[in-house]
Design a protein around this motif. Structure first.
Motif, mmCIF file in Angstrom:
data_model
loop_
_atom_site.group_PDB
_atom_site.id
_atom_site.type_symbol
_atom_site.label_atom_id
_atom_site.label_comp_id
_atom_site.label_asym_id
_atom_site.label_seq_id
_atom_site.Cartn_x
_atom_site.Cartn_y
_atom_site.Cartn_z
ATOM 1 N N ARG A 1 8.830 5.247 -15.754
ATOM 2 C CA ARG A 1 7.404 5.777 -15.374
ATOM 3 C C ARG A 1 7.268 6.918 -14.636
ATOM 4 O O ARG A 1 6.338 5.184 -14.272
ATOM 5 C CB ARG A 1 6.410 5.539 -16.720
ATOM 6 N N LEU A 2 6.665 7.711 -13.864
ATOM 7 C CA LEU A 2 6.941 8.289 -12.454
ATOM 8 C C LEU A 2 6.461 8.963 -13.040
ATOM 9 O O LEU A 2 5.635 9.987 -13.373
ATOM 10 C CB LEU A 2 7.996 8.228 -11.185
ATOM 11 N N PHE A 3 5.106 8.910 -11.618
ATOM 12 C CA PHE A 3 3.501 9.604 -11.952
ATOM 13 C C PHE A 3 3.817 9.981 -10.154
ATOM 14 O O PHE A 3 3.753 9.892 -9.249
ATOM 15 C CB PHE A 3 2.939 8.215 -12.281
ATOM 16 N N LYS B 1 0.839 -1.022 -0.098
ATOM 17 C CA LYS B 1 0.051 -0.135 0.399
ATOM 18 C C LYS B 1 0.550 1.339 0.280
ATOM 19 O O LYS B 1 0.314 2.088 -0.859
ATOM 20 C CB LYS B 1 -0.614 -0.118 1.099
ATOM 21 N N ILE B 2 2.194 1.366 0.600
ATOM 22 C CA ILE B 2 2.673 2.248 0.538
ATOM 23 C C ILE B 2 3.654 2.938 -0.412
ATOM 24 O O ILE B 2 3.508 3.426 -1.191
ATOM 25 C CB ILE B 2 3.783 2.179 1.635
ATOM 26 N N ILE B 3 3.636 1.739 -1.089
ATOM 27 C CA ILE B 3 4.205 1.504 -2.326
ATOM 28 C C ILE B 3 3.716 2.157 -3.125
ATOM 29 O O ILE B 3 3.451 3.171 -4.521
ATOM 30 C CB ILE B 3 5.057 0.323 -2.894
ATOM 31 N N ARG B 4 2.055 1.321 -3.580
ATOM 32 C CA ARG B 4 1.236 2.105 -4.357
ATOM 33 C C ARG B 4 1.194 3.671 -3.986
ATOM 34 O O ARG B 4 0.557 4.587 -4.795
ATOM 35 C CB ARG B 4 0.193 1.642 -4.186
ATOM 36 N N GLN B 5 1.654 4.260 -2.727
ATOM 37 C CA GLN B 5 1.040 5.168 -2.531
ATOM 38 C C GLN B 5 1.852 6.178 -3.161
ATOM 39 O O GLN B 5 1.785 7.851 -2.643
ATOM 40 C CB GLN B 5 0.541 6.154 -1.650
ATOM 41 N N ARG B 6 3.641 5.815 -3.190
ATOM 42 C CA ARG B 6 4.933 6.794 -3.877
ATOM 43 C C ARG B 6 4.396 5.944 -5.332
ATOM 44 O O ARG B 6 5.569 5.971 -6.430
ATOM 45 C CB ARG B 6 5.623 6.667 -2.689
ATOM 46 N N PRO B 7 3.620 6.906 -6.231
ATOM 47 C CA PRO B 7 4.383 6.309 -7.628
ATOM 48 C C PRO B 7 5.266 7.138 -8.262
ATOM 49 O O PRO B 7 5.380 6.857 -9.273
ATOM 50 C CB PRO B 7 3.101 5.935 -8.614
ATOM 51 N N ASP B 8 5.773 8.216 -7.027
ATOM 52 C CA ASP B 8 6.688 9.027 -8.055
ATOM 53 C C ASP B 8 8.155 8.643 -7.659
ATOM 54 O O ASP B 8 9.486 9.134 -7.647
ATOM 55 C CB ASP B 8 6.425 10.454 -7.518
ATOM 56 N N VAL B 9 8.298 7.430 -7.123
ATOM 57 C CA VAL B 9 9.240 7.365 -6.492
ATOM 58 C C VAL B 9 9.737 5.473 -6.841
ATOM 59 O O VAL B 9 8.597 4.737 -7.215
ATOM 60 C CB VAL B 9 9.416 6.752 -4.455
ATOM 61 N N LYS B 10 10.976 5.430 -7.374
ATOM 62 C CA LYS B 10 11.700 3.903 -7.525
ATOM 63 C C LYS B 10 11.685 2.620 -6.410
ATOM 64 O O LYS B 10 13.202 3.344 -5.306
ATOM 65 C CB LYS B 10 12.506 3.981 -8.051
ATOM 66 N N PRO C 1 -3.795 -7.929 -5.577
ATOM 67 C CA PRO C 1 -4.444 -7.901 -6.144
ATOM 68 C C PRO C 1 -4.229 -6.921 -7.875
ATOM 69 O O PRO C 1 -5.031 -7.830 -8.612
ATOM 70 C CB PRO C 1 -5.962 -8.031 -5.534
ATOM 71 N N ASP C 2 -4.402 -6.252 -7.852
ATOM 72 C CA ASP C 2 -4.436 -4.937 -8.764
ATOM 73 C C ASP C 2 -2.340 -5.274 -9.380
ATOM 74 O O ASP C 2 -2.747 -3.963 -9.882
ATOM 75 C CB ASP C 2 -4.192 -3.877 -8.420
ATOM 76 N N TRP C 3 -2.250 -5.849 -9.292
ATOM 77 C CA TRP C 3 -0.692 -5.733 -9.787
ATOM 78 C C TRP C 3 -0.772 -5.937 -11.608
ATOM 79 O O TRP C 3 -0.116 -5.145 -12.058
ATOM 80 C CB TRP C 3 -0.028 -7.147 -9.113
ATOM 81 N N GLY C 4 -1.258 -6.275 -12.057
ATOM 82 C CA GLY C 4 -1.352 -6.984 -13.217
ATOM 83 C C GLY C 4 -0.079 -7.663 -14.343
ATOM 84 O O GLY C 4 0.378 -8.773 -13.512
ATOM 85 N N ASN C 5 0.772 -6.426 -14.789
ATOM 86 C CA ASN C 5 1.965 -6.751 -15.878
ATOM 87 C C ASN C 5 2.625 -6.219 -14.755
ATOM 88 O O ASN C 5 4.014 -6.434 -15.639
ATOM 89 C CB ASN C 5 2.211 -6.503 -17.181
ATOM 90 N N GLY C 6 2.443 -5.833 -13.241
ATOM 91 C CA GLY C 6 3.872 -5.110 -12.418
ATOM 92 C C GLY C 6 3.494 -3.252 -12.386
ATOM 93 O O GLY C 6 2.480 -2.605 -13.394
ATOM 94 N N TRP C 7 3.685 -3.059 -11.498
ATOM 95 C CA TRP C 7 3.879 -1.640 -11.435
ATOM 96 C C TRP C 7 5.194 -1.095 -11.748
ATOM 97 O O TRP C 7 6.537 -1.575 -11.358
ATOM 98 C CB TRP C 7 4.015 -0.921 -10.108
ATOM 99 N N GLU C 8 5.368 0.436 -12.236
ATOM 100 C CA GLU C 8 6.222 1.268 -13.165
ATOM 101 C C GLU C 8 7.354 1.823 -12.072
ATOM 102 O O GLU C 8 8.385 1.448 -12.712
ATOM 103 C CB GLU C 8 6.058 2.570 -14.007
ATOM 104 N N CYS D 1 -0.327 12.010 -13.109
ATOM 105 C CA CYS D 1 0.007 12.674 -14.366
ATOM 106 C C CYS D 1 1.815 11.920 -14.078
ATOM 107 O O CYS D 1 2.306 12.106 -12.630
ATOM 108 C CB CYS D 1 0.082 13.821 -13.501
ATOM 109 N N PRO D 2 2.060 11.451 -15.231
ATOM 110 C CA PRO D 2 3.588 11.669 -15.704
ATOM 111 C C PRO D 2 4.469 13.255 -15.333
ATOM 112 O O PRO D 2 4.063 14.309 -14.969
ATOM 113 C CB PRO D 2 3.661 11.834 -16.879
ATOM 114 N N ILE D 3 5.476 12.498 -14.429
ATOM 115 C CA ILE D 3 6.595 13.553 -13.732
ATOM 116 C C ILE D 3 7.422 13.749 -14.750
ATOM 117 O O ILE D 3 8.277 13.289 -15.099
ATOM 118 C CB ILE D 3 6.926 13.192 -12.534
ATOM 119 N N PRO D 4 7.643 15.087 -14.983
ATOM 120 C CA PRO D 4 8.736 16.049 -15.964
ATOM 121 C C PRO D 4 9.590 15.229 -15.396
ATOM 122 O O PRO D 4 9.804 15.314 -14.570
ATOM 123 C CB PRO D 4 8.813 16.944 -16.589
#
Length: 289
Positions: free
Chosen positions: A248-250, A86-95, A112-119, A255-258
């Motif tokens: 690809r971080l968001f 959950k914490i990793i999901r909350q920081r889509p801007d961090v690798k 459950p929402d992993w799909g093909n993986g998180w970016e 929204c994608p981060i420039p």
């Protein structure tokens, strides 16, 4: 260190690379038992911690190495891992850099929402010798992660990975010698072979350090101290920058981060000859220099 997140601590030894584990050694020095596995309390939510101005302490674009004193896919951590996801999901801007010796457990431990993986997740397996390489990399190739790598550390036997590199899934290979009590030697020829294989496939290879005992041309060198080990690894010229990884971080709105808004590592003079520079977050201004 500002690039490490340890949501839990402690582990169980499961293969040859664990024999002289640095975490168990350091815990013994503190009169603790590395086999005692526990949640780290306040440190658990480190990626979400903020400074007095309300800004995240971990900046957008940084990479956090996860569970460096445990294993993210450890059985005993099953109760805590959903919250860590959950914490990793909350920081889509961090690798987030995940490393495991238990890839056989990973498929059953994904959210459950992993799909093909998180970016923003970079998945790695430990390959300390050829036996574990051939055991773990097939899992790595079959698992749904967008970014994959391997870590040959402690590097205790010759390893060839060329047949796995041909699948164009492995983006980075790191290797490092062994330290602390009863260190086993790392051989120059082993490192050179890995470097050559990665160069042929344009895969980034990072020779992190020689370890305490380094063998070259039949002679064993005793190299004390992490700084000297990383400098010698740098001077070997065996590291290689291959194809860049593209994360690809968001932001939290999706929204994608420039690129210009992402964290830019800062380095000091000492970093110029450090082999880890290719894989670190830069200087943390700890004051030790």
């Amino acid at each position: 260190m500002h690039d490490i997140w340890n949501p839990w601590h402690g582990c169980r030894k499961c293969s040859e690379g664990c024999l002289n584990c640095y975490m168990f050694f350091l815990d013994r020095m503190r009169n603790q038992n590395g086999a005692d596995i526990y949640c780290t309390g306040a440190g658990f939510r480190y990626p979400l911690s903020k400074d007095r101005n309300g800004r995240f302490k971990v900046q957008s674009g940084e990479m956090l190495r996860v569970c460096m004193t445990s294993d993210f896919f450890l059985e005993e951590a099953d109760q805590w891992r959903p919250e860590a996801w959950k914490i990793i999901r909350q920081r889509p801007d961090v690798k987030f850099y995940l490393l495991t010796k238990r890839p056989q457990r990973v498929a059953d431990c994904l959210p459950p929402d992993w799909g093909n993986g998180w970016e923003n997740v970079f998945f790695n397996v430990s390959c300390e010798n050829q036996k574990r390489t051939d055991e773990r990399i097939p899992f790595l190739l079959d698992l749904p992660f967008r970014h994959k790598g391997i870590m040959c550390a402690p590097f205790i036997g010759p390893v060839t990975i060329e047949k796995y590199l041909q699948y164009n899934q492995i983006e980075q290979v790191l290797c490092d010698g062994e330290n602390y009590a009863n260190s086993r030697p790392c051989h120059y020829e082993w490192v050179k072979n890995l470097s050559d294989e990665c160069r042929r496939h344009n895969v980034t290879f990072i020779f992190c350090g020689t370890g305490r005992f380094f063998v070259k041309d039949g002679r064993t060198y005793t190299i004390e101290g992490n700084i000297l080990q990383t400098e010698q690894a740098y001077l070997s010229g065996l590291s290689f920058q291959g194809k860049e990884m593209e994360f690809r971080l968001f932001d939290n709105l999706g929204c994608p981060i420039p690129e210009e808004e992402l964290y830019k590592p800062q380095y000091r003079e000492r970093c110029g000859k450090c082999s880890m520079r290719m894989a670190c977050n830069g200087c943390s201004n700890c004051g030790k220099c």
